[in-house]
Design a protein around this motif. Sequence first.
Motif, PDB file in Angstrom:
ATOM      1  N   ASP A 163      38.328  20.481  68.531  1.00 57.58           N
ATOM      2  CA  ASP A 163      38.026  19.741  69.607  1.00 57.58           C
ATOM      3  C   ASP A 163      38.388  18.247  69.862  1.00 57.58           C
ATOM      4  N   GLU A 164      39.769  18.140  69.278  1.00 60.82           N
ATOM      5  CA  GLU A 164      40.489  17.117  69.590  1.00 60.82           C
ATOM      6  C   GLU A 164      41.074  16.645  70.836  1.00 60.82           C
ATOM      7  N   THR A 165      41.055  15.412  70.963  1.00 63.27           N
ATOM      8  CA  THR A 165      41.405  14.892  72.504  1.00 63.27           C
ATOM      9  C   THR A 165      42.318  13.746  72.123  1.00 63.27           C
ATOM     10  N   MET A 166      43.225  13.283  73.041  1.00 61.17           N
ATOM     11  CA  MET A 166      43.759  12.276  73.004  1.00 61.17           C
ATOM     12  C   MET A 166      43.764  10.905  74.178  1.00 61.17           C
ATOM     13  N   ASN A 167      43.678   9.797  73.666  1.00 65.33           N
ATOM     14  CA  ASN A 167      43.345   8.739  74.411  1.00 65.33           C
ATOM     15  C   ASN A 167      44.922   8.359  75.259  1.00 65.33           C
ATOM     16  N   PRO A 168      44.829   7.731  76.420  1.00 63.61           N
ATOM     17  CA  PRO A 168      46.133   7.839  77.306  1.00 63.61           C
ATOM     18  C   PRO A 168      47.258   7.014  76.411  1.00 63.61           C
ATOM     19  N   THR A 169      47.098   6.366  75.667  1.00 64.90           N
ATOM     20  CA  THR A 169      48.159   5.625  74.635  1.00 64.90           C
ATOM     21  C   THR A 169      48.718   6.836  73.805  1.00 64.90           C
ATOM     22  N   GLN A 170      47.837   7.678  73.129  1.00 67.18           N
ATOM     23  CA  GLN A 170      48.362   8.581  72.217  1.00 67.18           C
ATOM     24  C   GLN A 170      49.238   9.611  72.890  1.00 67.18           C
ATOM     25  N   LEU A 171      48.654  10.271  74.277  1.00 66.02           N
ATOM     26  CA  LEU A 171      49.275  11.131  75.124  1.00 66.02           C
ATOM     27  C   LEU A 171      50.455  10.794  75.648  1.00 66.02           C
ATOM     28  N   ALA A 172      50.615   9.238  75.960  1.00 65.87           N
ATOM     29  CA  ALA A 172      51.969   9.012  76.452  1.00 65.87           C
ATOM     30  C   ALA A 172      53.082   8.916  75.324  1.00 65.87           C
ATOM     31  N   GLY A 173      52.567   8.369  73.986  1.00 64.39           N
ATOM     32  CA  GLY A 173      53.592   8.383  72.838  1.00 64.39           C
ATOM     33  C   GLY A 173      53.767  10.091  72.690  1.00 64.39           C
ATOM     34  N   CYS A 174      53.351  10.772  72.647  1.00 67.11           N
ATOM     35  CA  CYS A 174      53.539  12.314  72.303  1.00 67.11           C
ATOM     36  C   CYS A 174      54.510  12.676  73.351  1.00 67.11           C
ATOM     37  N   VAL A 175      54.057  12.513  74.742  1.00 67.84           N
ATOM     38  CA  VAL A 175      54.974  12.886  75.659  1.00 67.84           C
ATOM     39  C   VAL A 175      56.450  12.111  75.433  1.00 67.84           C
ATOM     40  N   LEU A 176      56.592  10.943  75.298  1.00 68.86           N
ATOM     41  CA  LEU A 176      57.737  10.460  75.172  1.00 68.86           C
ATOM     42  C   LEU A 176      58.814  10.980  74.111  1.00 68.86           C
ATOM     43  N   ILE A 177      57.978  11.416  72.792  1.00 67.40           N
ATOM     44  CA  ILE A 177      58.589  11.906  71.602  1.00 67.40           C
ATOM     45  C   ILE A 177      59.084  13.413  72.368  1.00 67.40           C
TER      46      ILE A 177
END
Length: 314
Positions: free
Chosen positions: A276-290
Amino acid sequence: MQNAHKADLLLLIVTLLAAISWMFSKEAVLSMPPLLFMAVRFLLASAILSLVAWPQLRLLSKAQLLRCIRVGLVFGIAMSCWVMGLAVGSHVGEGAFLTSLGVVLVPIIGRLLFAEPVPTSTWLALPVAVAGLAMLSLQHGLNPQPGQLFFVAAATIFALYFNLNTRAANTIAVTGRNGQTHEQARIPALVLTSVVLAVVGGVTGALSAVFEPWRTTWQQVTPMLLVWVILSATVGTAVRFLVQTYAQSLSLQSHAVVIMVLEPVWTALIAAAWFDETMNPTQLAGCVLIFISLLVNRHRFVRDLLKSLIKPIS
């Protein structure tokens, strides 16, 4: 099916096995010391493969054995960093994307150690990857979390392992100190995997003996913990790395590094469903950039892969 296409298909399966293995491992390290878990996992996997590989193992030359050990030592250090990141980290999906930075570093390590050319796309991908890394590690200010540091260290060492493993699994030309070039024979995938996994088990076991308590673990073994360890050793290790090494041995021209970028995507999706993990906007943006940096790094291979997939359909 051509060898390169066969390698691509097998590596796609590897990414799924790897993603599932993240879950098995996370469940296991919740109940036992991480390095001890890795030692048991890899030694058990090596023992399973060695039973099948024994006739070939007996024919292994001293030079080939040393090459296998070299790959195993590097891989052992990388896996030690990885499992520590998994144990102390708080987010499996984020850790998967951080570890995937090794994909961008593969050609750079190849350049530094083996004088292989670095494509322009790698230099274009690096700033994007660094931006993604910054968004993940700096969301708490100038105070990156220990788990993040372990994952980044693992990614760097994984890049070296990938170079060494590919070279060991293929016949390559090697130039000696005297300037003469000779052919270095490939090591069979089953043999290479068996020895490498045994060395990883030895490295993590030695580290565990120094830094971790064992007695409490053996006194608190549960049936479910045994299930996670066995699944990690068989599906997540023996099968996964055998298929990966075999795929790498089929062709130097497969889209291996491109396909491996799917691992963090599968991992994040499975972690969302499993934990049940979720990502906050900053985490999601970082993962998308990677992820974008991984695609930019291998854009030509991505283009060729898409063409090879679309052509049969058309």
